[in-house]
Design an enzyme around this catalytic site. Structure first.
Site, short mmCIF file in Angstrom:
data_model
loop_
_atom_site.label_atom_id
_atom_site.label_comp_id
_atom_site.label_asym_id
_atom_site.label_seq_id
_atom_site.Cartn_x
_atom_site.Cartn_y
_atom_site.Cartn_z
N GLY A 104 1.02 -1.18 5.34
CA GLY A 104 1.32 -2.15 6.15
C GLY A 104 0.46 -3.19 6.57
N GLY A 105 -0.72 -3.16 5.71
CA GLY A 105 -1.81 -4.32 6.14
C GLY A 105 -2.39 -3.76 7.45
CD GLU A 142 -7.88 -3.82 -1.88
OE1 GLU A 142 -8.09 -4.45 -0.68
OE2 GLU A 142 -6.95 -2.87 -1.90
CB THR A 171 -0.80 -0.17 1.02
OG1 THR A 171 -1.67 -1.13 1.08
CG2 THR A 171 -1.72 1.13 1.26
CG ASN A 209 -5.30 -6.50 -0.62
OD1 ASN A 209 -4.99 -6.12 0.35
ND2 ASN A 209 -5.71 -7.65 -0.79
CB SER A 251 -5.95 -1.90 7.92
OG SER A 251 -6.43 -3.17 8.42
CB THR A 275 -3.97 -0.29 -0.86
OG1 THR A 275 -3.35 -1.54 -1.10
CG2 THR A 275 -5.56 -0.42 -0.93
#
Length: 572
Positions: free
Chosen positions: A474-475, A422, A383, A403, A455, A401
Site C-alpha cells: 500500500g505504499g 525503486e 507490493t 514498487n 514504508s 515489492t
C-alpha cells in the site's frame, strides 16, 4: 480455527495446516517478553496474496521445512504468479522469529542504487522531477535484493537446501499457470509501458496483447534464473550467466548497471525495532524501512491515552494526530543506516513522545501547513505481504515489492526478471514528493550502493497469550494499515476481523484524511469535520495478510484481505 473463502476461487490465498500437537515445555511467556511462547502450536498457518504461493509454502512444510523455508518458497512463487507486486527483480524486508531461542531478526533485502547513479538523470530540463526515468525503464531500477535475501534466510534459518525450497516456483514457471484477474488487469493497465521494450512485450504481451482468462502461461527464462540460484546461491544471480545478461540488457537500454554493482550486493541482518504497548511487544522493521520507526513513534504517543474509553471520533482524532507527527519525522530524518546518522534514540524515546503529545489539542486538528506542501497520488497496492507461523512456533512476516505496478515494466532479456522501479523511493529531488506523495530530504538522497527508504512494515505482535504476524502492501499507507491492524489485534479481534476492517490514513502532507467508505459513522464524520479535519473519500485500499495464534487455546487463525475478490481456505 477460522477459514477464509472457498478454495475454488483462486486469486489470493490463505492456508491452515494441521499437524501433530507438541507438548509445552515451560511456562507461558510474559507480556512484552519478545519470546512468543515456549509452547509450539503443532500446526501451521500461512496467509499470502495468491493460492499458488500458499500451496508452495505448504509443499515445503510437508517436506520437513520450517517457516523460513516456506517463506523462500512463497516469495519465489509470488515472483512467478504475482509479478505486478513483487519478484526476484525487486527486494523485501522481513521480521523473523525463531522459536527455539526467541531470537528476532530483521532481514534487509532492500535494493541499492548502482554506483553510477546520477540525480541529473531524474530531472527535466526545468529542474522538475522526471517521472518517466524515475518509474520506467532501466534507470528506475535499483540492484535487486530479493535473491540474496532468500539465500540468506535459507542458509541461516531454514532446514532445507534451496533446491527443495525453490522447487515449487521452478515447477510452476516450467509447467505454467493461469494468470488471475489482478495480473491480467495489471498487464492491460501497463501495456503501453511494457510495449516499449522487446523482452517485456514478449513475456507479458504474447501475440501483442495481455493474456486472456484461462490461458496457460509459462515462464521458462525465470525458471532458468531460479534454477541457477537453487544450484549456486548468490553466485547464481549476482555473478556468471544471469549477472552478465542483466547488465547487458540494462546497459543496452540506457541504464548504468555494472557487474561490480551486482557482485557487491549483500542482504543484511539488522536488529528489529521493538516497542511495548498495552502489555504487548511489537517487533517491527528498522531503517531503511521508515515503517517501524513511525509505528513505534505513534504507539509511544498513544500510550499516554486510554483509547478504549473514548468515543470513535475522539479516539480517531488522537490516532490521526500521532500519525501526523510520525510522518513529519519520517520526511525529515530517515534513510539508509549505512549512510545516514539518524536520531533514532530520540525518535523512539517515550520522552520524545511525551513532548509530541503535549502539542495535541484535545478537540482540534493540528494544521500541517507549517511545512512544505506535497500533493499525493492515490496510494497503490503494488507490493505484497505474507505471514507464516509453523508447527514449531517459528514466524515470518515478509513484505516484498517491485514498487509501482509491474515495477519498471522492463524485463532483462534472457532472464525473465522484471526489474523494480525503486529509484523513485529515493529523494531524487529534495522536498519534492515521490509517486506516493512522500517527501524526502538529503538523508534519503541517492548515492551508489545506498538503500532507498521504504514504508514496508512487516511486524510480529507478542502478548502474554496471543501473537500476530501482520503486514500489507500500500505504499505510504502500509504504515497506517499495519498500525491500525496492531491496534485491532490488541483490542482482541480475530485475523479475519483485522484484515476486513475499514481504514483511514493521514501522512502529514497533504493535510487530508483518506477514508474508506464506512470507516466512520455519520456522527463521527461530523465530529471530525468540526474538529478541523478534511475527510477525503477514496476507493478501498490494502491487501493485508494476517496470521494470529491464541496460545491459551492453541488456535491459529489466518486471513487474507476480503477487498480482493477471491481466496483460498484450506485445512489438512
Amino acid at each position: 480455527m477460522s477459514l477464509a473463502m472457498n478454495w475454488r476461487a483462486a486469486a489470493l490465498g490463505l492456508l491452515l495446516v494441521a499437524g501433530g500437537a507438541l507438548a509445552a515445555d515451560g511456562a507461558p511467556a510474559k507480556a512484552a517478553s519478545g519470546h512468543a511462547s515456549t509452547r509450539a502450536p503443532g500446526h501451521a498457518a500461512i496467509a499470502s496474496a495468491n493460492f499458488h504461493a500458499t500451496e508452495a509454502g505448504l509443499e515445503v512444510l510437508a517436506m520437513g521445512g520450517n517457516a523460513f523455508d516456506a517463506a523462500v518458497a512463497v516469495a519465489a512463487t509470488l515472483s512467478i504468479v504475482e509479478p505486478e507486486s513483487s519478484g526476484i527483480g525487486g527486494g523485501f524486508m522481513a521480521v523473523l522469529h525463531r522459536a527455539s531461542d526467541g531470537h528476532n531478526v530483521f532481514i534487509d533485502a532492500r535494493e541499492t542504487a548502482p554506483a553510477a547513479v546520477d540525480a541529473q538523470d531524474y530531472l527535466n530540463p526545468d529542474g522538475s522531477p522526471n517521472r518517466d526515468t524515475a518509474l520506467k525503464g532501466p534507470l528506475s531500477a535499483g540492484i535487486p535484493g530479493e535473491p540474496a535475501g532468500l539465500v540468506l534466510i535459507a542458509k541461516r534459518y531454514g532446514r532445507l537446501p534451496l533446491k527443495q525450497s525453490l522447487a515449487p516456483a521452478i515447477r510452476i514457471a516450467r509447467e505454467g499457470f493461469e494468470p488471475d484477474e489482478r495480473l491480467r488487469e495489471a498487464i492491460a493497465g501497463m501495456q503501453k509501458d511494457l510495449q516499449r521494450w522487446p523482452a517485456s512485450t514478449a513475456k507479458y504481451l504474447p501475440g501483442g496483447k495481455p493474456p486472456a482468462a484461462g490461458v496457460i502461461w509459462k515462464d521458462p527464462d525465470q525458471a532458468r534464473t531460479l534454477e541457477l540460484i537453487a544450484s549456486h546461491g548468490d553466485q547464481g544471480f549476482y555473478h556468471g550467466e544471469t549477472a552478465q545478461k542483466l547488465v547487458a540488457a540494462v546497459r543496452a537500454a540506457g541504464g548504468n548497471w555494472t557487474l561490480a554493482d551486482l557482485a557487491s550486493y549483500r542482504a543484511k541482518e539488522r536488529t528489529p525495532i521493538t516497542v511495548d504497548y498495552r502489555g504487548y511487544r511489537i517487533v517491527t522493521a528498522p531503517p531503511p524501512s521508515s515503517g517501524g520507526v513511525a509505528i513505534a513513534e505513534i504507539l509511544n504517543i498513544l500510550s499516554g491515552y486510554d483509547l478504549t474509553k473514548m468515543d470513535a471520533a475522539t479516539r480517531t482524532h488522537y490516532v490521526i494526530e500521532a500519525m501526523r507527527r510520525a510522518f513529519r519525522d519520517h520526511n525529515d530524518y530517515l534513510g539508509d543506516p549505512d549512510f545516514v546518522k539518524m536520531p533514532l534514540d530520540m525518535l523512539l524515546s517515550p520522552f520524545y513522545a511525551d513532548g509530541l503529545r503535549q502539542s495535541i489539542l484535545p478537540d482540534r486538528a493540528t494544521p500541517s501547513s507549517m511545512l512544505p506542501r506535497a500533493e499525493a497520488v492515490e496510494p497503490g497496492m503494488h507490493t505484497t505481504h505474507f505471514s507464516i507461523i509453523d508447527a514449531d512456533g517459528n514466524m515470518a512476516a515478509v513484505t516484498s515489492t517491485v514498487n509501482y505496478t509491474m515495477g519498471s515494466s522492463f524485463v532483462a532479456e534472457g532472464t525473465g526478471v522484471l526489474l523494480n522501479d525503486e529509484m523513485d523511493d529515493f529523494a531524487l529531488v529534495p522536498n519534492k514528493p515521490n509517486v506516493y506523495g512522500l517527501l524526502g530530504s538529503k538523508a534519503n538522497a541517492p548515492v551508489g550502493g545506498k538503500r532507498m527508504l521504504s514504508s514496508m512494515s512487516p511486524s510480529i505482535v507478542i502478548g502474554a497469550d496471543r501473537t500476530a504476524v501482520i503486514g500489507s502492501p500500500g505504499g505510504s499507507t502500509i504504515i497506517t494499515q499495519v498500525l491500525e491492524g496492531i491496534l485491532h489485534f490488541i483490542d482482541g479481534e480475530s485475523a479475519r476481523q483485522i484484515a476486513a476492517h475499514k481504514r483511514f490514513h493521514h501522512q502529514y502532507l497533504p493535510d487530508v484524511v483518506n477514508v474508506e467508505a464506512g470507516v466512520f459513522d455519520a456522527a463521527a464524520s461530523d465530529a471530525l469535520t468540526k474538529m478541523g479535519y478534511t475527510l477525503k473519500s477514496r476507493e478501498p485500499w490494502g491487501f493485508m495478510n494476517v496470521v494470529t495464534w491464541d496460545r491459551k487455546t492453541n488456535q491459529l487463525d489466518a486471513a487474507s484481505d476480503p477487498r480482493r475478490p477471491s481466496g483460498l481456505g484450506k485445512v489438512q
